[in-house]
Design an enzyme around this catalytic site. Structure first.
Site, mmCIF file in Angstrom:
data_model
loop_
_atom_site.group_PDB
_atom_site.id
_atom_site.type_symbol
_atom_site.label_atom_id
_atom_site.label_comp_id
_atom_site.label_asym_id
_atom_site.label_seq_id
_atom_site.Cartn_x
_atom_site.Cartn_y
_atom_site.Cartn_z
ATOM 1 N N HIS A 233 1.155 -1.244 0.142
ATOM 2 C CA HIS A 233 0.036 0.217 -0.022
ATOM 3 C C HIS A 233 0.928 1.034 -0.149
ATOM 4 O O HIS A 233 0.075 2.072 0.472
ATOM 5 C CB HIS A 233 -0.987 0.291 1.310
ATOM 6 C CG HIS A 233 -2.117 -0.383 0.980
ATOM 7 N ND1 HIS A 233 -3.023 0.528 0.897
ATOM 8 C CD2 HIS A 233 -2.682 -2.332 0.261
ATOM 9 C CE1 HIS A 233 -4.607 -0.799 1.098
ATOM 10 N NE2 HIS A 233 -3.746 -2.049 -0.032
ATOM 11 N N ASP B 113 -6.561 2.835 9.226
ATOM 12 C CA ASP B 113 -8.215 2.799 9.193
ATOM 13 C C ASP B 113 -8.620 1.928 8.432
ATOM 14 O O ASP B 113 -9.551 0.925 8.693
ATOM 15 C CB ASP B 113 -8.844 3.884 8.627
ATOM 16 C CG ASP B 113 -8.892 5.353 9.343
ATOM 17 O OD1 ASP B 113 -8.986 4.870 10.054
ATOM 18 O OD2 ASP B 113 -9.155 6.553 8.396
ATOM 19 N N GLU C 235 -11.623 12.385 13.353
ATOM 20 C CA GLU C 235 -11.168 11.994 11.538
ATOM 21 C C GLU C 235 -12.562 12.814 10.759
ATOM 22 O O GLU C 235 -13.485 12.844 11.501
ATOM 23 C CB GLU C 235 -10.501 10.644 11.349
ATOM 24 C CG GLU C 235 -9.890 10.677 9.986
ATOM 25 C CD GLU C 235 -9.378 9.509 10.205
ATOM 26 O OE1 GLU C 235 -8.033 9.187 10.406
ATOM 27 O OE2 GLU C 235 -10.008 8.790 9.621
#
Length: 538
Positions: free
Chosen positions: A304, A365, A476
């Site tokens: 990622h 997340d 957030e």
């Protein structure tokens, strides 16, 4: 076409978005293959609902097979304040004469230590008419000697002050801006730019600049201009193949390790190591150090990374997920922790620790990422304001260094290596095991979302909640661009506070900002928790 599909199926956001909107706002027409296999042409006037749904629809409403994209005149010259290797602008460090135009780029960077000043200056430049044509920024965490690293591409505005600046252990914010101009406007543009820069609150010693050519092609998506492949000698292959390993090395089927989540680079490795033990990684590292092959190595978790950090062009990629084991050790007590492999996924750690009423204090997340991967970056989420990022919640690491040595480090033992590896992007060693701090897992959570149309109110409320003691446990936010019927989509997980008003709200064509907060509680605290009132600018 795959690059276009990727960005238009998301949003395509860059430093020009404040002026021209994201890429999805600059599309005239699309050709779509629907879920039923129908080939449909759509635009704002033709099959408009499908057109709006596919743009930014994450591939859920159809596959983009062709796009008609709005163009504008290319700048003749550019005054550039930008990050290294900005492929969207066609910038490279090694020019190829047959592709360069005669125009040039002024490339500048400036750092901030205060986030409020950084974001305020960005907002100021975005709101100022005819100031810059590109405004963006990024975060730099615990980068050693960052300004010296820039000198290969940039010249400091003040060498003496730049030499004295220390970035080690700091969180810094880099502002990027661009101004288009032609040669006749150069003098007046320079004066305007200097005036604009004088209004900003960056760290004076960190202003750097450089001039590089501007080209009209995007080198990152042009196969004919991709990085050349220098094939290694056959003895390099055979020597790697002959190593005594518990796992194995593959030299074929390296396609998946040739790109990462950022999808900006395609850099095929020579080999992929699938380790079954830390010893496998150490053996390969020692072998490479002793050889004369100059092979590069990259540890890859779930792939990622965005800038090619998980890639090793004609080198060795280490598949860290192969190192994953069922050996998740949990220790309870006054300071509970979990001891796990660097290739373990956070989702598995959470599932296991919840059995003991515990959980990591700070998460990401997306939990299907490896421990070593997020700890090599930072691991930031909505709990970071309270507990710090994941790298602030680590007691101990096991590292394989660039020399192949297996070293245990912590704040008190090999502390310099410990601090360098955390957030070090894999440049100081490969994380093979980590001891991570745990806290009591919440029994219940109140999960709240609310939308804003004004960014200033959105960011002000976020800062207010973060600074308020005992308000929320998770704060957030994220941006929503041109999403059709967004509130109806939320109903599968959330209940609206006012159904009638929610039904009347239209999100189509809007840029919205979503505040997401969470409050932890138990059943006995439910009433008092619901009575807490915090004034926001909703």
């Amino acid at each position: 076409m795959s690059q276009v599909v990727s960005t238009l199926s998301n949003a395509g956001i860059s430093g020009q978005a404040f002026k021209h909107g994201p890429q999805i706002n600059n599309v005239y027409q699309l050709e779509i293959v629907t879920g039923k296999g129908e080939v449909v042409t759509c635009s704002e006037k033709r099959n408009s609902e499908l057109f709006q749904s596919v743009l930014g629809g994450l591939g859920q409403f159809g596959i983009i097979t062709r796009a008609r994209i709005s163009l504008g005149p290319a700048p003749l010259m550019v005054k550039f304040h930008l990050e290294h290797n900005a492929c969207g602008f066609g910038l490279v460090n090694n020019p190829r004469p047959r592709t360069w135009l005669k125009e040039y780029v002024k490339w500048i960077r400036a750092l901030y230590s205060d986030f409020s000043a950084f974001s305020k200056d960005q907002e100021h430049l975005i709101s100022k008419e005819n100031a810059f044509d590109y405004v963006e920024g990024f975060v730099i965490i615990n980068r050693t000697d960052i300004l010296n690293n820039w000198r290969s591409s940039f010249t400091p505005n003040d060498s003496t002050e730049a030499n004295q600046f220390k970035s080690d252990g700091k969180t810094l914010y880099c502002l990027e801006v661009v101004k288009y101009f032609n040669s006749k406007e150069a003098n007046s543009m320079n004066q305007e730019t200097e005036k604009l820069l004088s209004e900003l609150s960056y760290i004076p010693s960190t202003l750097f600049s450089s001039e590089v050519p501007y080209i009209e092609t995007n080198l990152c998506s042009n196969p004919s201009l991709s990085t050349p492949i220098d094939l290694p000698p056959s003895d390099t292959l055979s020597s790697l193949d002959s190593l005594d390993l518990e796992g194995y090395i593959t030299f074929h089927d390296v396609h998946n390790a040739s790109k990462d989540f950022g999808n900006r680079y395609h850099l095929p490795p020579l080999a992929i190591l699938h380790p079954k033990s830390v010893s496998d990684i150490s053996t390969v590292m020692r072998h490479i150090v002793r050889s004369t092959s100059n092979l590069t190595v990259a540890a890859r978790g779930h792939g990622h990374s965005l800038q090619g950090q998980a890639l090793a062009h004609q080198g060795v990629v280490i598949n860290m997920e192969s190192l994953r084991s069922h050996d998740i050790k949990i220790y309870k007590g006054k300071q509970p922790y979990v001891d796990v492999s660097g290739g373990e996924l956070w989702i598995n750690i959470l599932r296991e620790t919840l059995k003991y009423g515990l959980s990591p204090k700070s998460w990401t997340d997306y939990l299907h990422l490896t421990v070593g991967g997020t700890l090599s970056n930072a691991g930031i989420s909505g709990q970071a304001f309270k507990h710090g990022p994941q790298i602030n919640n680590v007691y101990q690491l096991e590292i394989v260094t660039g020399k192949g040595e297996v070293v245990t480090c912590s704040e008190k033992r090999n502390s310099e290596l410990f601090q360098s590896v955390l957030g070090g992007l894999g440049q100081f060693g490969i994380i093979t095991r980590a001891r991570i701090s745990l806290g009591a897992a919440p029994l219940m959570v109140k999960w709240i979302r609310a939308l804003y149309s004004d960014f200033s109110a959105f960011s002000r409320d976020q800062e207010h909640l973060i600074s308020k003691e005992n308000a929320f446990d998770y704060v957030e936010g994220f941006v929503i661009i041109n999403r059709t019927d967004i509130l109806n989509n939320w109903r599968s997980s959330f209940t609206p506070n006012d159904s009638t008003e929610a039904n009347q709200f239209k999100s189509d064509g809007k840029t919205l900002y979503c505040l997401e907060v969470v409050k932890y509680f138990n059943s006995k605290e439910a009433n008092s928790m619901n009575q807490v009132r915090i004034r926001l600018s909703l």
